[in-house]
Design a protein around this motif. Sequence first.
Motif, PDB file in Angstrom:
ATOM      1  N   LEU A  11       0.565  -1.051   0.034  1.00 48.32           N
ATOM      2  CA  LEU A  11      -0.152  -0.297   0.200  1.00 48.32           C
ATOM      3  C   LEU A  11       0.625   1.448  -0.342  1.00 48.32           C
ATOM      4  O   LEU A  11       0.043   2.473  -0.240  1.00 48.32           O
ATOM      5  CB  LEU A  11      -1.417  -0.123   1.310  1.00 48.32           C
ATOM      6  N   LEU A  12       2.668   1.048   0.024  1.00 50.86           N
ATOM      7  CA  LEU A  12       3.085   2.019   0.219  1.00 50.86           C
ATOM      8  C   LEU A  12       3.432   2.443  -0.767  1.00 50.86           C
ATOM      9  O   LEU A  12       3.483   3.779  -1.315  1.00 50.86           O
ATOM     10  CB  LEU A  12       3.965   1.661   0.629  1.00 50.86           C
ATOM     11  N   ARG A  13       3.036   2.708  -2.166  1.00 54.44           N
ATOM     12  CA  ARG A  13       2.917   2.643  -3.955  1.00 54.44           C
ATOM     13  C   ARG A  13       1.778   2.608  -4.117  1.00 54.44           C
ATOM     14  O   ARG A  13       1.418   4.395  -4.785  1.00 54.44           O
ATOM     15  CB  ARG A  13       3.461   1.079  -4.483  1.00 54.44           C
ATOM     16  N   SER A  14       1.025   2.217  -4.037  1.00 60.52           N
ATOM     17  CA  SER A  14      -0.875   2.267  -4.540  1.00 60.52           C
ATOM     18  C   SER A  14      -2.011   1.932  -3.978  1.00 60.52           C
ATOM     19  O   SER A  14      -1.709   0.668  -3.034  1.00 60.52           O
ATOM     20  CB  SER A  14      -1.108   2.262  -5.924  1.00 60.52           C
ATOM     21  N   GLU A  15      -3.021   2.432  -3.580  1.00 57.09           N
ATOM     22  CA  GLU A  15      -3.969   1.709  -3.336  1.00 57.09           C
ATOM     23  C   GLU A  15      -4.400  -0.051  -3.673  1.00 57.09           C
ATOM     24  O   GLU A  15      -3.908   0.181  -4.764  1.00 57.09           O
ATOM     25  CB  GLU A  15      -5.048   2.779  -3.125  1.00 57.09           C
ATOM     26  N   MET A  16      -4.966  -0.536  -2.932  1.00 57.02           N
ATOM     27  CA  MET A  16      -5.269  -1.746  -4.025  1.00 57.02           C
ATOM     28  C   MET A  16      -6.137  -2.665  -3.038  1.00 57.02           C
ATOM     29  O   MET A  16      -6.410  -1.894  -1.797  1.00 57.02           O
ATOM     30  CB  MET A  16      -4.280  -2.397  -3.794  1.00 57.02           C
ATOM     31  N   CYS A  17      -6.969  -3.050  -4.253  1.00 53.26           N
ATOM     32  CA  CYS A  17      -8.048  -4.117  -3.056  1.00 53.26           C
ATOM     33  C   CYS A  17      -7.716  -5.179  -3.007  1.00 53.26           C
ATOM     34  O   CYS A  17      -6.932  -5.608  -2.110  1.00 53.26           O
ATOM     35  CB  CYS A  17      -9.698  -3.929  -4.429  1.00 53.26           C
ATOM     36  N   VAL A  18      -8.539  -5.830  -1.540  1.00 54.81           N
ATOM     37  CA  VAL A  18      -8.422  -6.779  -1.231  1.00 54.81           C
ATOM     38  C   VAL A  18      -7.736  -8.298  -1.805  1.00 54.81           C
ATOM     39  O   VAL A  18      -6.844  -8.534  -1.486  1.00 54.81           O
ATOM     40  CB  VAL A  18      -9.255  -7.600  -0.410  1.00 54.81           C
ATOM     41  N   ILE A  19      -8.596  -8.303  -3.368  1.00 56.49           N
ATOM     42  CA  ILE A  19      -8.026  -9.014  -4.506  1.00 56.49           C
ATOM     43  C   ILE A  19      -6.878  -9.127  -4.592  1.00 56.49           C
ATOM     44  O   ILE A  19      -6.098  -9.866  -4.858  1.00 56.49           O
ATOM     45  CB  ILE A  19      -9.642  -9.640  -5.779  1.00 56.49           C
TER      46      ILE A  19
ATOM     47  N   LYS B 135      -6.675   2.750   5.961  1.00 60.14           N
ATOM     48  CA  LYS B 135      -8.198   3.019   5.708  1.00 60.14           C
ATOM     49  C   LYS B 135      -8.899   2.801   4.399  1.00 60.14           C
ATOM     50  O   LYS B 135      -8.179   2.015   3.836  1.00 60.14           O
ATOM     51  CB  LYS B 135      -7.686   4.698   5.724  1.00 60.14           C
ATOM     52  N   ALA B 136      -9.814   2.645   4.224  1.00 59.40           N
ATOM     53  CA  ALA B 136     -11.008   2.373   3.393  1.00 59.40           C
ATOM     54  C   ALA B 136     -11.706   3.065   2.465  1.00 59.40           C
ATOM     55  O   ALA B 136     -12.413   3.658   2.830  1.00 59.40           O
ATOM     56  CB  ALA B 136     -11.631   1.286   3.572  1.00 59.40           C
ATOM     57  N   ARG B 137     -11.745   2.484   1.041  1.00 60.48           N
ATOM     58  CA  ARG B 137     -12.872   3.790   0.506  1.00 60.48           C
ATOM     59  C   ARG B 137     -13.524   2.927  -1.127  1.00 60.48           C
ATOM     60  O   ARG B 137     -12.748   2.014  -0.923  1.00 60.48           O
ATOM     61  CB  ARG B 137     -12.115   5.303   0.191  1.00 60.48           C
ATOM     62  N   ARG B 138     -14.692   3.245  -0.905  1.00 63.73           N
ATOM     63  CA  ARG B 138     -15.109   2.696  -2.699  1.00 63.73           C
ATOM     64  C   ARG B 138     -15.149   3.146  -3.561  1.00 63.73           C
ATOM     65  O   ARG B 138     -14.929   4.370  -3.601  1.00 63.73           O
ATOM     66  CB  ARG B 138     -16.701   2.519  -1.686  1.00 63.73           C
ATOM     67  N   GLU B 139     -14.704   2.144  -4.564  1.00 57.46           N
ATOM     68  CA  GLU B 139     -15.130   2.685  -5.674  1.00 57.46           C
ATOM     69  C   GLU B 139     -15.300   1.455  -6.387  1.00 57.46           C
ATOM     70  O   GLU B 139     -14.649   0.424  -7.128  1.00 57.46           O
ATOM     71  CB  GLU B 139     -13.392   3.012  -6.387  1.00 57.46           C
ATOM     72  N   GLY B 140     -16.833   2.557  -7.124  1.00 57.51           N
ATOM     73  CA  GLY B 140     -17.656   1.765  -7.852  1.00 57.51           C
ATOM     74  C   GLY B 140     -17.378   0.487  -6.443  1.00 57.51           C
ATOM     75  O   GLY B 140     -17.586  -0.240  -6.338  1.00 57.51           O
ATOM     76  N   LYS B 141     -16.963  -0.658  -7.949  1.00 52.58           N
ATOM     77  CA  LYS B 141     -17.770  -2.434  -7.033  1.00 52.58           C
ATOM     78  C   LYS B 141     -16.748  -2.692  -6.577  1.00 52.58           C
ATOM     79  O   LYS B 141     -16.509  -3.571  -5.193  1.00 52.58           O
ATOM     80  CB  LYS B 141     -17.334  -3.694  -7.988  1.00 52.58           C
ATOM     81  N   HIS B 142     -15.127  -1.746  -6.157  1.00 53.27           N
ATOM     82  CA  HIS B 142     -13.891  -2.835  -5.129  1.00 53.27           C
ATOM     83  C   HIS B 142     -14.068  -1.714  -4.107  1.00 53.27           C
ATOM     84  O   HIS B 142     -14.376  -0.106  -3.672  1.00 53.27           O
ATOM     85  CB  HIS B 142     -12.776  -1.867  -5.568  1.00 53.27           C
ATOM     86  N   ILE B 143     -13.401  -1.971  -3.323  1.00 53.50           N
ATOM     87  CA  ILE B 143     -13.154  -1.323  -1.867  1.00 53.50           C
ATOM     88  C   ILE B 143     -11.376  -1.095  -1.939  1.00 53.50           C
ATOM     89  O   ILE B 143     -11.030  -2.118  -1.905  1.00 53.50           O
ATOM     90  CB  ILE B 143     -13.490  -2.004  -0.919  1.00 53.50           C
ATOM     91  N   LEU B 144     -10.929  -0.547  -1.849  1.00 46.29           N
ATOM     92  CA  LEU B 144      -9.674   0.685  -2.491  1.00 46.29           C
ATOM     93  C   LEU B 144      -8.981   0.162  -0.589  1.00 46.29           C
ATOM     94  O   LEU B 144      -9.135   1.615  -0.138  1.00 46.29           O
ATOM     95  CB  LEU B 144      -9.871   1.813  -2.913  1.00 46.29           C
ATOM     96  N   TYR B 145      -7.911  -0.080  -0.015  1.00 48.20           N
ATOM     97  CA  TYR B 145      -7.756   0.475   0.586  1.00 48.20           C
ATOM     98  C   TYR B 145      -6.659   1.328   0.356  1.00 48.20           C
ATOM     99  O   TYR B 145      -5.026   1.223  -0.744  1.00 48.20           O
ATOM    100  CB  TYR B 145      -6.877  -0.935   1.756  1.00 48.20           C
ATOM    101  N   SER B 146      -5.794   1.876   1.384  1.00 48.70           N
ATOM    102  CA  SER B 146      -4.451   2.800   1.753  1.00 48.70           C
ATOM    103  C   SER B 146      -3.673   3.150   2.991  1.00 48.70           C
ATOM    104  O   SER B 146      -5.163   2.797   3.652  1.00 48.70           O
ATOM    105  CB  SER B 146      -5.257   4.291   0.628  1.00 48.70           C
ATOM    106  N   LEU B 147      -3.485   3.955   3.246  1.00 45.24           N
ATOM    107  CA  LEU B 147      -2.152   3.656   4.163  1.00 45.24           C
ATOM    108  C   LEU B 147      -2.915   5.249   4.992  1.00 45.24           C
ATOM    109  O   LEU B 147      -3.092   6.171   4.089  1.00 45.24           O
ATOM    110  CB  LEU B 147      -1.065   4.061   4.516  1.00 45.24           C
ATOM    111  N   ASP B 148      -3.374   4.937   6.096  1.00 48.36           N
ATOM    112  CA  ASP B 148      -3.835   5.826   6.373  1.00 48.36           C
ATOM    113  C   ASP B 148      -3.111   6.933   7.730  1.00 48.36           C
ATOM    114  O   ASP B 148      -3.697   7.762   8.482  1.00 48.36           O
ATOM    115  CB  ASP B 148      -4.941   5.059   7.876  1.00 48.36           C
TER     116      ASP B 148
END
Lengths: 111, 111
Positions: free
Chosen positions: A45-53, A80-93
């Motif tokens: 997650l240091l580089r980019s936000e990503m979803c669980v999959i 932290k998490a935010r929704r983007e369409g069907k996915h939930i994207l995680y990033s450093l909080d």
Amino acid sequence: MSVHSHEAVVSRAKKDFPSEEELYDMTNLFKMFADFTRVRILFALLRSEMCVIDIAMLLGMEQSAISHQLRLLKQGKLVKARREGKHILYSLDDSHVEQILDCGIEHIEER
Amino acid sequence: MSVHSHEAVVSRAKKDFPSEEELYDMTNLFKMFADFTRVRILFALLRSEMCVIDIAMLLGMEQSAISHQLRLLKQGKLVKARREGKHILYSLDDSHVEQILDCGIEHIEER
DNA sequence: ATATAATATGAATGGTTATTCATATGAACA
DNA sequence: TGTTCATATGAATAACCATTCATATTATAT
């Protein structure tokens, strides 16, 4: 003959000792970084936000295992998490996450 | 419709990822700081070198428990020992220990 | 050399925790 | 509104780890 006085050493050490609560919170923070899977998630997650999959694919692990760890990281306010369409994207909080990881890397490299 | 491509995200994240060994060493380092007793031992040694009995008194714990933890800290090269008469005095072995503890304190205080 | 004090060690126990499997939840898009 | 896909959750298991108790080791100082 020993010149060592346990009482003197102990009473000196007792001064300026962090509170129980601070020490407890601190160990809980370090526990977050004390697991191979969690550290890899944080580096991802240091580089980019990503979803669980994404993360599960990257680490070659079950989606469920990642989800469980993300929950812990979220509880610890490291992620932290935010929704983007069907996915939930995680990033450093937390801006400190990178700092703490750097601290670890720095230590490891000087061996 | 989703624009999210797992493959793209994953292959991007794979670049510049720390080696397995580095990540493994790093989690092992953080594990040292992820225990209440060990953190308190390190804070105690931050001020002055102490023998096992001193630390046991300070923390109100069995001498044996402290000895076991000191062994782990010594294996992790965070602590070193020297004999002084009848006692073996322990002290911090690594300049990074203080830095990492500070890192943790700093994080905790800003909550 | 021996007795003693300090420290280390080993086995056992209890508690914690990461992972898996199976399933539930919930939002999105048709 | 219903179906589908992404994510979350719960229970179960297994591995790990800190502590205790009992005892061994080791160096010191007499």
